[in-house]
Design an enzyme around this catalytic site. Structure first.
Site, PDB file in Angstrom:
ATOM      1  N   TYR A  56       1.138  -0.579   0.012  1.00 31.64           N
ATOM      2  CA  TYR A  56      -0.143  -0.167   0.539  1.00 31.64           C
ATOM      3  C   TYR A  56       1.234   0.942   0.085  1.00 31.64           C
ATOM      4  CZ  TYR A  56      -2.862   3.607   1.180  1.00 31.64           C
ATOM      5  OH  TYR A  56      -3.462   4.959   1.340  1.00 31.64           O
ATOM      6  N   HIS A  86      -4.696  15.757  -3.824  1.00 38.87           N
ATOM      7  CA  HIS A  86      -5.114  16.483  -2.157  1.00 38.87           C
ATOM      8  C   HIS A  86      -4.722  17.022  -1.276  1.00 38.87           C
ATOM      9  CE1 HIS A  86      -5.322  11.404  -2.406  1.00 38.87           C
ATOM     10  NE2 HIS A  86      -5.154  11.369  -1.082  1.00 38.87           N
ATOM     11  N   ASN A 194       0.718  11.888   5.123  1.00 41.16           N
ATOM     12  CA  ASN A 194       0.534  10.996   5.819  1.00 41.16           C
ATOM     13  C   ASN A 194       0.490  10.649   6.964  1.00 41.16           C
ATOM     14  OD1 ASN A 194      -0.427   7.701   5.892  1.00 41.16           O
ATOM     15  ND2 ASN A 194      -2.256   8.956   5.975  1.00 41.16           N
ATOM     16  N   TYR A 278     -17.678  33.974  44.274  1.00 41.35           N
ATOM     17  CA  TYR A 278     -16.365  32.394  44.136  1.00 41.35           C
ATOM     18  C   TYR A 278     -15.079  33.050  43.038  1.00 41.35           C
ATOM     19  CZ  TYR A 278     -19.209  29.371  45.711  1.00 41.35           C
ATOM     20  OH  TYR A 278     -20.325  28.008  46.779  1.00 41.35           O
ATOM     21  N   ARG A 281     -12.505  33.778  45.259  1.00 46.00           N
ATOM     22  CA  ARG A 281     -12.219  32.550  46.490  1.00 46.00           C
ATOM     23  C   ARG A 281     -10.957  31.013  46.001  1.00 46.00           C
ATOM     24  NH1 ARG A 281     -16.424  30.403  50.099  1.00 46.00           N
ATOM     25  NH2 ARG A 281     -17.613  32.100  49.036  1.00 46.00           N
ATOM     26  N   PHE A 325      -1.572   7.713  11.904  1.00 47.70           N
ATOM     27  CA  PHE A 325      -2.219   8.851  11.335  1.00 47.70           C
ATOM     28  C   PHE A 325      -3.762   8.813  12.285  1.00 47.70           C
ATOM     29  CE2 PHE A 325      -3.287   5.414   8.526  1.00 47.70           C
ATOM     30  CZ  PHE A 325      -4.601   5.111   8.117  1.00 47.70           C
ATOM     31  N   GLU A 412     -12.494   5.001   5.333  1.00 41.31           N
ATOM     32  CA  GLU A 412     -12.378   5.961   6.249  1.00 41.31           C
ATOM     33  C   GLU A 412     -13.360   6.275   7.022  1.00 41.31           C
ATOM     34  OE1 GLU A 412      -9.961   8.871   4.963  1.00 41.31           O
ATOM     35  OE2 GLU A 412      -8.066   7.214   4.013  1.00 41.31           O
TER      36      GLU A 412
END
Length: 493
Positions: A56, A86, A194, A278, A281, A325, A412
């Site tokens: 791959y 991409h 990646n 608060y 404090r 990844f 994915e």
């Protein structure tokens, strides 16, 4: 004294290293040992290519196209094509420091020697850093799962001579610069994109800054307590040790130190008030919890910037596909930190209101206005601004990691949305800086109104640099910008 150079080896990169390279242009180099590891893993890839085994990302398509074999004569085209296709980012370009952080962390990940790339790929990333060439990277496009594919692709485009560069004069082509592009070989395009560096770059810089920010924020909180006649008894060490969260103990110690020797406190010791609100404090409990959150996230980010996050990875003579990844660890960190900072901002806004609100500001001028009452509104509207900021933070603090939208034809089918998480976090952090600047601006005016009594030496020294006095109405925006810049410089130091 800051280091003037950083040597990466895949194992020892620190947040301060990321800071000085990203913002101060420290020189970067790769260690000889790391160089050898990179060369060794590349030989494994070369053997796979020679044996024509299907692996791959080396000789197959990507994502849902993983089962498509690519002929040997087209393998270099495959790597170039993945970068070009991409590079699908949109929106505003990222700040220069974040892009430089991404490049440094990516180079460090490749230097671990698990990626199967040639050493020249790391060299070229380092060359961009050392020449101050910053790729133009759009901020939107990553889902934080199969790596930060789109943003990292825009960086990789510059390496192959096709990308754009951010300069002070505007956006320019890399072809205009003294930089010789490289032709990517098998697996190198995939290895460049990646990874989790968009998420990690954001978090590395934000966490590094937050450690310094918390000290300044605690000093300003202490000054609010003092000028509002609050009592430091709630910061007593015995109270903190009875509930020993590390952050709570540390913040309380800082508050005690900052308030030591205050004339305001000494003059108000006979006050009959039993306990404070608060927002005065419980600063150790709230800021302490934020501090502990920062510490937890820091541990994960330091681990991440020294991790191999691409796929597949080379181990000895084996090439194994996995999922390093995936951005889930960083996505959850960013969302958790966003919630923590939003809560901290809520507390700051309530102190801002106490400083201007004549019903609860312990005798300070209404809305810290000087001059004729009624004719002057003072800093009334700055509490509105603070409220608007807090409202935005509350919207932004919704966790991005609670969502997942499948990508790549269900290959994915679970994504982290960590890129969205860190983008939101960056905005929340910037908003928190603004809230802190408003609080400090108001305290500076309030301290002037309390004269001749003075606060502690540390608090007075800090506000001497700010120097904003009680006055009649004018445009206070310049005061705000001045204070914000002082705080920002203190954080970046």
């Amino acid at each position: 004294m800051n280091k003037r150079s950083v040597v990466i080896d895949g194992e020892h990169l620190t947040l301060e290293d990321v800071h000085i390279v990203s913002r101060r242009y420290a020189e970067v180099s790769i260690s000889p040992v790391a160089y050898e590891k990179v060369e060794k893993s590349r030989r494994v890839i070369d053997n796979v290519i020679n044996e024509n085994k299907p692996v791959y990302g080396v000789n197959t398509g990507f994502g849902a196209l993983a089962n498509v074999r690519i002929s040997r004569e087209k393998l270099k085209d495959l790597q170039r094509n993945i970068i070009l296709s991409h590079s699908a980012g949109i929106g505003d370009y990222l700040p220069e420091d974040i892009v430089r952080a991404m490049m440094l962390i990516r180079a460090n990940a490749l230097a671990k020697g698990y990626s199967g790339i040639r050493p020249i790929v790391v060299d070229k990333l380092i060359e961009l850093l050392n020449k101050g060439i910053t790729p133009a990277v759009p901020e939107m496009g990553s889902v934080g799962a199969s790596g930060d594919l789109a943003p990292l692709s825009h960086i990789a485009m510059v390496l192959i001579g096709e990308g754009k560069v951010v300069t002070k004069e505007g956006i320019r082509s890399i072809k205009e610069f003294d930089f010789a592009p490289i032709e990517l070989e098998e697996k190198e395009g995939l290895s460049l994109i990646n990874g989790t560096q968009f998420m990690a770059g954001h978090l590395a810089l934000i966490i590094r800054d937050l450690e310094k920010f918390m000290k300044i924020a605690t000093l300003i909180a202490a000054s609010s307590v003092d000028v509002l006649y609050g009592t430091p008894s709630a910061f007593d060490e015995r109270i903190q040790l009875a509930r020993p969260h590390p952050g709570q103990i540390k913040i309380a110690q800082m508050l005690r130190d900052f308030l030591q020797g205050s004339e305001l406190r000494e003059a108000h010791k006979t006050c009959s008030k039993v306990q404070d609100a608060y927002t005065l404090r419980t600063i150790p409990q709230v800021y302490g919890a934020v501090y502990d959150t920062i510490s937890w996230v820091k541990e994960i980010v330091e681990r991440e910037i020294n991790s191999a996050t691409d796929n597949p990875l080379v181990f000895g003579d084996e090439i194994i596909s996995g999922g390093n990844f995936h951005g889930e660890p960083l996505a959850l960190c960013a969302d958790y930190l966003s919630i923590a900072l939003t809560s901290m901002g809520n507390m700051i806004e309530r102190r801002i209101d106490r400083l201007v609100n004549p019903k609860i500001n312990e005798g300070l001028p209404p809305f810290l206005a000087g001059g004729e009452e009624g004719l002057n509104s003072g800093y009334m509207i700055w509490q509105y601004t603070a409220a608007a900021i807090c409202n935005e933070n509350k919207v932004l603090s919704h966790p991005a990691s609670a969502d997942s939208i499948p990508t790549s034809a269900y290959q994915e089918d679970h994504v982290s949305m960590g890129a969205t998480a860190v983008r939101k976090l960056r905005k929340i952090y910037e908003n928190l800086l603004s809230l802190l600047a408003i609080e400090a601006m108001l305290v500076s005016v309030a301290l002037d109104a309390r004269k001749p009594l003075r606060s502690s030496r540390q608090i007075e020294d800090f506000y001497d640099k700010i120097g904003i006095r009680l006055s009649k109405d004018l445009y206070f925006g310049e005061n705000y910008e001045k204070v914000r810049e002082i705080i920002k410089q203190g954080v970046f130091s």
